[in-house]
Design an enzyme around this catalytic site. Structure first.
Site, mmCIF file in Angstrom:
data_model
loop_
_atom_site.group_PDB
_atom_site.id
_atom_site.type_symbol
_atom_site.label_atom_id
_atom_site.label_comp_id
_atom_site.label_asym_id
_atom_site.label_seq_id
_atom_site.Cartn_x
_atom_site.Cartn_y
_atom_site.Cartn_z
ATOM 1 N N THR A 168 0.807 -1.221 0.000
ATOM 2 C CA THR A 168 0.000 0.000 0.000
ATOM 3 C C THR A 168 0.838 1.267 0.000
ATOM 4 O OG1 THR A 168 -1.820 -1.073 1.115
ATOM 5 C CG2 THR A 168 -1.705 1.291 1.373
ATOM 6 N N GLN A 178 -3.410 -20.422 19.357
ATOM 7 C CA GLN A 178 -4.166 -19.443 18.558
ATOM 8 C C GLN A 178 -4.156 -18.065 19.228
ATOM 9 O OE1 GLN A 178 -8.149 -20.921 17.862
ATOM 10 N NE2 GLN A 178 -7.399 -22.872 17.079
ATOM 11 N N CYS A 179 -3.787 -18.024 20.517
ATOM 12 C CA CYS A 179 -3.818 -16.749 21.261
ATOM 13 C C CYS A 179 -2.689 -15.831 20.794
ATOM 14 C CB CYS A 179 -3.650 -17.000 22.752
ATOM 15 S SG CYS A 179 -5.009 -17.922 23.450
HETATM 16 N N1 ASP Z 1 -2.672 -5.464 0.401
HETATM 17 C C1 ASP Z 1 -1.568 -4.652 0.857
HETATM 18 C C2 ASP Z 1 -0.327 -5.509 0.913
HETATM 19 O O1 ASP Z 1 -0.102 -6.192 1.858
HETATM 20 C C3 ASP Z 1 -1.882 -4.050 2.173
HETATM 21 C C4 ASP Z 1 -0.812 -3.162 2.741
HETATM 22 O O2 ASP Z 1 0.237 -2.910 2.201
HETATM 23 O O3 ASP Z 1 -1.054 -2.640 3.830
HETATM 24 O O4 ASP Z 1 0.430 -5.496 -0.015
#
Ligand code: ASP
Length: 342
Positions: free
Chosen positions: A15, A278-279
Site C-alpha cells: 500500500t 491461537q492466542c
Molecule cells: N494489500 C496490501 C499488501 O499487503 C496491504 C498493505 O500494504 O497494507 O500489499
C-alpha cells in the site's frame, strides 16, 4: 566515502507505494521514482540512500518463499556496501517475510527494517511518510561504529518490533501490528528511545544466507466441531513433512479418541507436529491441562510463545536446512533468533 552511512531501500510493493486507478478504483503499485517524489525530505538525510525495486511490485498477498529468497539474496549481495537496509513491504504478510528473513540471515549484524503503511504515500493523511523516515533513521543509527539494531525488525506507527515476534492485528488502524509476547525494541517520539537490553547483540561473525526453504508444511487451526475428514485430509497431504497444530489457549486440543489417533498415526509416519497457540499472547504449556497432556504423550512438540508466522517460516527454514526430524524437533524448542521465550 569514509564515515558516510549508506542505506539500501528495497521496495517490494504494498500500500505504501500504491495509487488509486481512477477507472477501477482499485489500488495499484507506483514505481519508485514517483514514490520518491512524495518524499523529497529523504534528500535531507545525513546518509546516502540507494534503491532496489522488485520487478514486478507485489501486493504482499502474492509474496512466497521464492520472493523471500530473492530478498535475502539482494541483502546478501549488498551486505558489505551498506550499513543498513529498509524493506518497503505490504502489511498483510509483512510478519511472515520479516520472520523468514530473520531465520535466513544467520549472523546478521546490520539492521533490516521492514515498514509499509495503511494509507498510500500520496494521500494527505498517509502514515507512510513517518514510517519510512523513522525506518531510515533506525537503519542508520549507530553506537560509535556498531549498528544500534542489528536484527530484522518492523517499524510501524512509532514503534519498533522484533520482526519474528509480530502479527498483523488490524486492517484499518495505523497501529497495524502486535507483538504479544515480546516488548517493543524502541519507541519513537521526539527522540527514538532504544531499549538496548531487548535488542539482539551483534556477534560480528560473517553473514550466512540460507536459501533453501521447504514448503511441505501445513497449518491445522482447531475449532470446536472440527471434522474427522478435514483433519484426515490435511494429515494425508502428499509430501507433508510438518504440520502446525493451532491449538486453544495454552496448547489445548480435543481429547476425542479419533483425533488423538490421527495425530499419533501421523507422528508415527514421521510428520513433525508443532503445537502453536491461537492466542496472540501467552505460551503453550503442554501438560498444564489434560487436554494438552495427551498431545505431549503422542510426541507433539510445544512451540512456547512463538507466533504462527514465525512457526511457519522456522519450519520451512529448518526443513530446508536438511536437518533430521529429531534435530528439527529439538531446534523448534530452541530460540534461534529471539523468536520465542523458552
Ligand atoms: N494489500 C496490501 C499488501 O499487503 C496491504 C498493505 O500494504 O497494507 O500489499
Amino acid at each position: 566515502m569514509i564515515g558516510q552511512t549508506n542505506i539500501l531501500v528495497i521496495y517490494t510493493g504494498g500500500t505504501i507505494g500504491m495509487v488509486q486507478d481512477p477507472k477501477t478504483l482499485s489500488l495499484q503499485p507506483l514505481t519508485f521514482d514517483i514514490l520518491y517524489k512524495y518524499l523529497p525530505v529523504l534528500e535531507n538525510f545525513n546518509c546516502r540512500i540507494d534503491f532496489y525495486t522488485f520487478e514486478p511490485l507485489l501486493d504482499s498477498s502474492n509474496m512466497s518463499p521464492s520472493f523471500w529468497i530473492h530478498l535475502a539474496s539482494v541483502i546478501e549481495e549488498n551486505y558489505e556496501d551498506y550499513d543498513g537496509f529498509v524493506v518497503l513491504h505490504g502489511t498483510d504478510t509483512m510478519a511472515y517475510t520479516a520472520s523468514a528473513l530473520s531465520f535466513m540471515l544467520e549472523n546478521l549484524n546490520k539492521p533490516v527494517i521492514f515498514t509499509g503503511s495503511q494509507l498510500p504515500i500520496g494521500m494527505v493523511r498517509t502514515d507512510g511518510r513517518e514510517n519510512f523516515i523513522n525506518s531510515i533513521e533506525i537503519a542508520a543509527a549507530k553506537d560509535v561504529d556498531t549498528p544500534v539494531v542489528p536484527e530484522v525488525a518492523i517499524c510501524f506507527e512509532n514503534k519498533l518490533y522484533r520482526g519474528n515476534r509480530t502479527s498483523k492485528l488490524n486492517a484499518e488502524n495505523f497501529g497495524a501490528f502486535i507483538s504479544g509476547n515480546y516488548p517493543i525494541l524502541a519507541e519513537i517520539g521526539v527522540h527514538i528511545k532504544y531499549y538496548d537490553n531487548l535488542i539482539l547483540k551483534p556477534n560480528f561473525k560473517k553473514l550466512r544466507v540460507l536459501k533453501e526453504l521447504d514448503e511441505n508444511i501445513a497449518i491445522l487451526k482447531l475449532f470446536p466441531g472440527i471434522s474427522q475428514s478435514s483433519v484426515d485430509a490435511i494429515l494425508t497431504t502428499r509430501g507433508l513433512k510438518a504440520m502446525i497444530l493451532e491449538t486453544f489457549g495454552s496448547g489445548n486440543a480435543p481429547t476425542a479418541p479419533w483425533f488423538l489417533e490421527q495425530l499419533k498415526e501421523a507422528n508415527s509416519r514421521g510428520i513433525i507436529l508443532f503445537n502453536v497457540t491461537q492466542c496472540k499472547g501467552g505460551s503453550v504449556d503442554m501438560g498444564r491441562y489434560e487436554t494438552s497432556a495427551s498431545l505431549s504423550k503422542i510426541g507433539i512438540v510445544g512451540g512456547y510463545d512463538i507466533t504462527t508466522e514465525s512457526a511457519v517460516t522456522k519450519l520451512m527454514y529448518l526443513l530446508g536446512c536438511g536437518f533430521s526430524a529429531e534435530s528439527v524437533k529439538q531446534l523448534l524448542q530452541t530460540s534461534l533468533r529471539g523468536e520465542m521465550t523458552v
